[in-house]
Design a protein around this motif. Sequence first.
Motif, PDB file in Angstrom:
ATOM      1  N   GLN A 107      -4.273   4.974  -7.771  1.00  0.00           N
ATOM      2  CA  GLN A 107      -3.742   4.376  -6.872  1.00  0.00           C
ATOM      3  C   GLN A 107      -4.377   4.751  -5.300  1.00  0.00           C
ATOM      4  O   GLN A 107      -4.664   3.909  -4.503  1.00  0.00           O
ATOM      5  N   GLN A 108      -4.114   6.053  -5.097  1.00  0.00           N
ATOM      6  CA  GLN A 108      -4.686   6.506  -3.841  1.00  0.00           C
ATOM      7  C   GLN A 108      -6.169   6.427  -3.711  1.00  0.00           C
ATOM      8  O   GLN A 108      -6.618   5.931  -2.413  1.00  0.00           O
ATOM      9  N   THR A 164      -3.684  15.993   3.175  1.00  0.00           N
ATOM     10  CA  THR A 164      -3.725  17.306   3.023  1.00  0.00           C
ATOM     11  C   THR A 164      -3.877  18.079   4.001  1.00  0.00           C
ATOM     12  O   THR A 164      -4.407  17.628   5.303  1.00  0.00           O
ATOM     13  N   ARG A 174      -8.484  14.319  -4.660  1.00  0.00           N
ATOM     14  CA  ARG A 174      -7.183  14.503  -5.044  1.00  0.00           C
ATOM     15  C   ARG A 174      -6.924  15.205  -6.053  1.00  0.00           C
ATOM     16  O   ARG A 174      -5.713  15.955  -6.017  1.00  0.00           O
ATOM     17  N   PRO A 226       0.828  -1.255   0.071  1.00  0.00           N
ATOM     18  CA  PRO A 226       0.127  -0.122   0.032  1.00  0.00           C
ATOM     19  C   PRO A 226       0.895   1.134  -0.020  1.00  0.00           C
ATOM     20  O   PRO A 226       1.888   1.320   0.685  1.00  0.00           O
ATOM     21  N   MET A 227       0.698   2.268  -0.756  1.00  0.00           N
ATOM     22  CA  MET A 227       1.147   3.532  -1.033  1.00  0.00           C
ATOM     23  C   MET A 227       0.678   4.322   0.172  1.00  0.00           C
ATOM     24  O   MET A 227      -0.509   4.293   0.562  1.00  0.00           O
ATOM     25  N   GLU A 231      -6.419   2.723  -2.712  1.00  0.00           N
ATOM     26  CA  GLU A 231      -6.125   2.411  -1.440  1.00  0.00           C
ATOM     27  C   GLU A 231      -7.238   2.906  -0.376  1.00  0.00           C
ATOM     28  O   GLU A 231      -7.283   2.177   0.616  1.00  0.00           O
ATOM     29  N   ILE A 254      -0.819   7.377   1.722  1.00  0.00           N
ATOM     30  CA  ILE A 254      -1.822   8.360   1.049  1.00  0.00           C
ATOM     31  C   ILE A 254      -1.338   9.740   1.373  1.00  0.00           C
ATOM     32  O   ILE A 254      -1.128   9.828   2.760  1.00  0.00           O
ATOM     33  N   LYS A 255      -1.178  10.673   0.559  1.00  0.00           N
ATOM     34  CA  LYS A 255      -0.772  12.059   0.809  1.00  0.00           C
ATOM     35  C   LYS A 255      -1.867  12.714   1.841  1.00  0.00           C
ATOM     36  O   LYS A 255      -3.197  12.777   1.324  1.00  0.00           O
TER      37      LYS A 255
END
Lengths: 270, 160
Positions: B36-37, A81, B65, A75-76, B40, A78-79
Motif C-alpha cells: 500500500q505504501q 523514516t 520499506r 490514502p494511508m 501511495e 506514509i511512515k
Amino acid sequence: MEQFEEAYMEEQILLLLDNELDTEQAGKVWAQIVAFPEYKALYEEYASVYLTQDDNLPLIDFSYLEKGSEYELPPMQIKKTFKPAWGIAAGIALILATGILLRVNNHEVAQLDGGLAKSDKIHQAVQAPMHQLAADSLERKPGSRKVPQPNRSRQVHQKDRGQELKLAIAGSETVPASRSAVASIYQGDASGVSRVNSSKLQEAAGTHNNYYVSLPAPVKSPDELKLETSNGLLPEMIKAGQWIFGDRKNNTTVEIAIGNNEKRSIKFKL
Amino acid sequence: MTRAEYNHIVKEWANNVFRFALKTINDAEEAKDVVQQAFEVLWTRHESIDFDKGKSYLFTVAHRRCMDYYRRDKPKEMEHIPEIITSNEQSKNEWRAYLQEALKILDQRSKQLILLKDYEGYNYQEIGKITGLNESQVKVYLHRARKLLKNYLIQKKQLL
C-alpha cells in the motif's frame, strides 16, 4: 590451475543461469557443461536453488489501491523514516546552544564581579567596604562550621548584590573618599597579600550595577608589601583566603576533583 | 503516467510486490502495508514517472520499506501460507519448502537480490538500480548467496 578453472566455470554457470551471458559466451559454457559431467552436476545443483514462479502463494485482491475504483481506500499515512542527518544536525544544534548559554552565563558572572579592574599581576576582591568585611571575619568563631544556606536563585542573588552595592554607593558620602582593597601582588617569584587604599567606589559609565575602584600606582614598595617567594599559586590562594577571613591555621585540606570520578584530598602545610 | 496506467500497474504488479515483501519480512500484514505504501508513493509521483518505469519504481520503494521494517523490527519466523498441494506435485513442493527454509540462512540483502532475480526476472543492472548497489556488487552478492543455498541444501539432502 584446476581450481582456477573450476572457480571460473562455477561463475560462468551462475552467469548462464542468471541470463547474464551473451549468446556466444553462453554457447561456449553450454559446450563445457555437456562435455564434462562434473560441470553438468554443478549446473544441476545450482539450477535447483533457483526459486520458481509457481509457489502457490494465494493471490490478494489489491483493487482497493486502484484510483477511482469503488473500493478505493483513503490514502494511508506514509511512515517517515528518521534520517541520521537530522540526528547529527540536532546534536550540533544542542552543542551550539549549550556553548552559547555557557558563554552568556560566564559573561554575566564576569559582570557580577563588580567590573573591578583586573590584570595578570593584580587580583582584587572588593565586594563590600573593608570595615564590613573585617567585622564579618571577627564575628566568625574559630572552628565554627559554616551554616548551609538555602539554595537561592540567580535572580535573588543578583538583586541582593545590586542592593548591597547601591547601599555602599548611597553611604559613600559618609565614608572616606578612598577605600581599602585586598590585593594579591606578584613581582617575579615573590608575592604577597596586602591591604591598599584605593580610590572611591565609582559606577561604571553606561552600565547597571557595575562599579570599579582604581588602585594607586605603584601600590606599595616591595619592602612595605613584605613579598615572599611564591610556593605556587594554590598555597598563595589559601594563604590569602585565610588572611582575609581571619582563619589562621598551619595547614588546610584541599579537595581536587579531576573529571567526574577522581577526587583527591590533599593536605597543605603552610 | 496516467490514472489508467497506474491502475493497470496495480492489477499487474501488486501481487508481485506483495510476494517480494512477504518473502523478505515474513509478515503478511506488514507486507500488505508495504504494498500500500509503495503504491501511495507511486501515485503521489505518478505524473513525473513513466509507465515503463512504474514497476521498478514500485520495487525500489518496496525494497526500502522492507529494509526499514527489518531495521525496526526483527522479522518473524515465516508465517504459514496456505498452499494448494496435489499428490503428483508433492516431491516438487517438498523441495520448494526446503528452498524456502534455506532462504532464512541468507541476510536480508542477499534474500532480496534472490527474490528480485528469480521472481521478477530483473537483470543485474536493474537490481542494482532498485537496491542502490552497483552491478559488480549485485553479481558478487548473488553468487555468494547461491553458493550458500547450494551448500545448505546439499547438507540437508545428505542428512535426509
